[in-house]
Design an enzyme around this catalytic site. Structure first.
Site: not given
Ligand code: CTP
Length: 401
Positions: A210-212
């Site tokens: 995923g990412n932030y």
């Protein structure tokens, strides 16, 4: 628009009753006519004199006025109202409303009201968490009442805690939106598609890449477009934000492929589409169906495959009259990368954030953007809150439609 609207403001006996004074003042300022109905314990927290001075009407508490014997008709008040707002609503009043216990003027008025009812719960955390309170709130929802609570996932509610009454300014906003005449607004009758948040690409049943991305920018855009009258389809990756707007439909997705499918469906009927999601560029070639175990010998090597480019796919589908915009978060060669993305994805404009600008990018409440048009025009903006940035982007889009 609240101007000229008849609002019954119900006040019950909670600490947050002091906020009702502000709420009343704001409603009157917005041009509404307000009739306050207070419960006997509400009077312990706030004096009817203050409330009647602000509303310009006697405050109703009892079925009869003691000295004159004048009968207050809950049916007439219920019919007079364009909306009823109960703020604060204590656990006790919510329980009575949910179960038809009409032992005071406020609940009696509620039961005979034909107008939409808005309820702003206020109590301490333990009372709010009790299954009976939760069940009563759900009952009210199922009766078609609008429950107004501070948005979850926002910093403020984490700090102050669940159970706190929504701020009067926000209650007024909810009412204002409810009475909006969308026909007067610049995006009324137009569908707007917005993507937001990250995508999660599954590794196995319990892990993902995923990412932030927090989704804040995309949610702010959705809210702003809806405020401008649009019917918004918000295709959202996994985020903790919620949105409560009658004209925003949220389609929750997880992976880039799911996001693509939702976008391809909504795009043809959307006049404006803004791709704000931070889509993972790669997904696992093979998703394990069972959890990968640690003692599997060699550390596993994850093989990745390219995800579809959602913006570029929509760019191919784009018909005359449709506007497609993207975001670009860059660390270097900002301008040339942004222009390349406009061309590659067939965008009408791109919103550029540079990570070199302090306050721009992921996990912040602010953003500093530059809008670059397909024709080459460049529009720099100041550092602003994400809400203000959203307003700038929506205003810019409206001019292009
Ligand atoms: N985008 C998309 N689908 C993808 C990747 C990106 O729709 N698979 C959209 C984003 O929502 C954004 C724009 O394309 O509006 C640019 O995203 P970005 O990640 O900056 O571009 P990429 O094409 O992935 O390029 P790179 O990561 O190499 O900078």
């Amino acid at each position: 628009m609240l101007k000229g609207k008849h609002i019954v403001l119900g006040i019950t006996g909670g600490i947050a009753a002091y906020k009702s004074v502000t709420l009343l003042r704001l409603l009157v300022k917005a041009g509404a006519e307000v009739q306050v109905v207070i419960t006997p314990s509400g009077k312990e927290f706030i004096t009817p004199v203050t409330l009647s001075a602000l509303s310009g009407k006697p405050v109703i508490c009892d079925f009869f006025t003691a000295n004159t014997g004048e009968w207050h008709s809950h049916v007439d008040i219920g019919l007079w109202a364009d909306a009823m707002v109960i703020a604060p609503a204590t656990a006790s009043t919510i329980g009575k409303m949910a179960n038809g216990i009409a032992d005071n003027m406020l609940v009696t008025t509620y039961l005979s009201a034909k107008a939409p009812v808005f309820v702003a719960p206020a109590m301490d955390l333990d009372m709010m968490a009790h299954p009976s309170t939760k069940a009563n709130i759900e009952k009210l929802r199922s009766y078609g009442n609008h429950i107004i609570e501070p948005a979850s996932g926002e910093l403020a509610s984490h700090l102050v805690g669940k159970g706190r009454m929504e701020e009067p300014e926000n209650i007024v906003k909810v009412l204002d939106r409810f009475f909006d005449d969308p026909a007067d607004l610049p995006l009324s009758g137009k569908q707007v598609l917005i993507t937001a948040g990250p995508t999660y690409e599954k590794i196995d049943p319990v892990r993902f890449i995923g990412n932030y991305s927090s989704g804040k920018m995309g949610y702010a855009l959705a809210r702003k477009a809806a405020d401008m009258g649009a019917d918004v389809v918000l295709v959202s990756g996994p985020v903790s934000l919620t949105i409560d707007h009658p004209r925003v439909r949220v389609v929750r997705v997880e992976s880039a492929c799911e996001m693509l499918a939702a976008c391809v469906e909504a795009f043809p009927s959307s006049r404006l589409s803004i791709m704000c999601a931070a889509v993972a560029d790669y997904a696992l070639e093979h998703v394990e169906s069972a959890k990968i175990k640690r003692e599997h010998g060699e550390a596993p090597v994850l093989r990745l495959v390219k995800n579809p480019d959602i913006a570029a796919t929509l760019g191919q589908m784009k018909a005359p009259g449709q506007i497609l915009a993207g975001f670009a978060l860059e660390t270097d060669h900002e301008m040339s990368n942004a222009v390349e993305k406009i061309n590659k994805k067939n965008l009408d404009f791109i919103v550029l954030n540079s990570l070199r600008d302090e306050g721009a990018g992921f996990r912040t409440d602010t953003n500093k953007i530059t809008i670059i048009e397909a024709g080459g025009a460049v529009h720099p903006y100041e550092l602003k809150s994400k809400d203000e940035v959203a307003a700038d982007i929506i205003r810019f889009s409206i001019d292009k439609l």
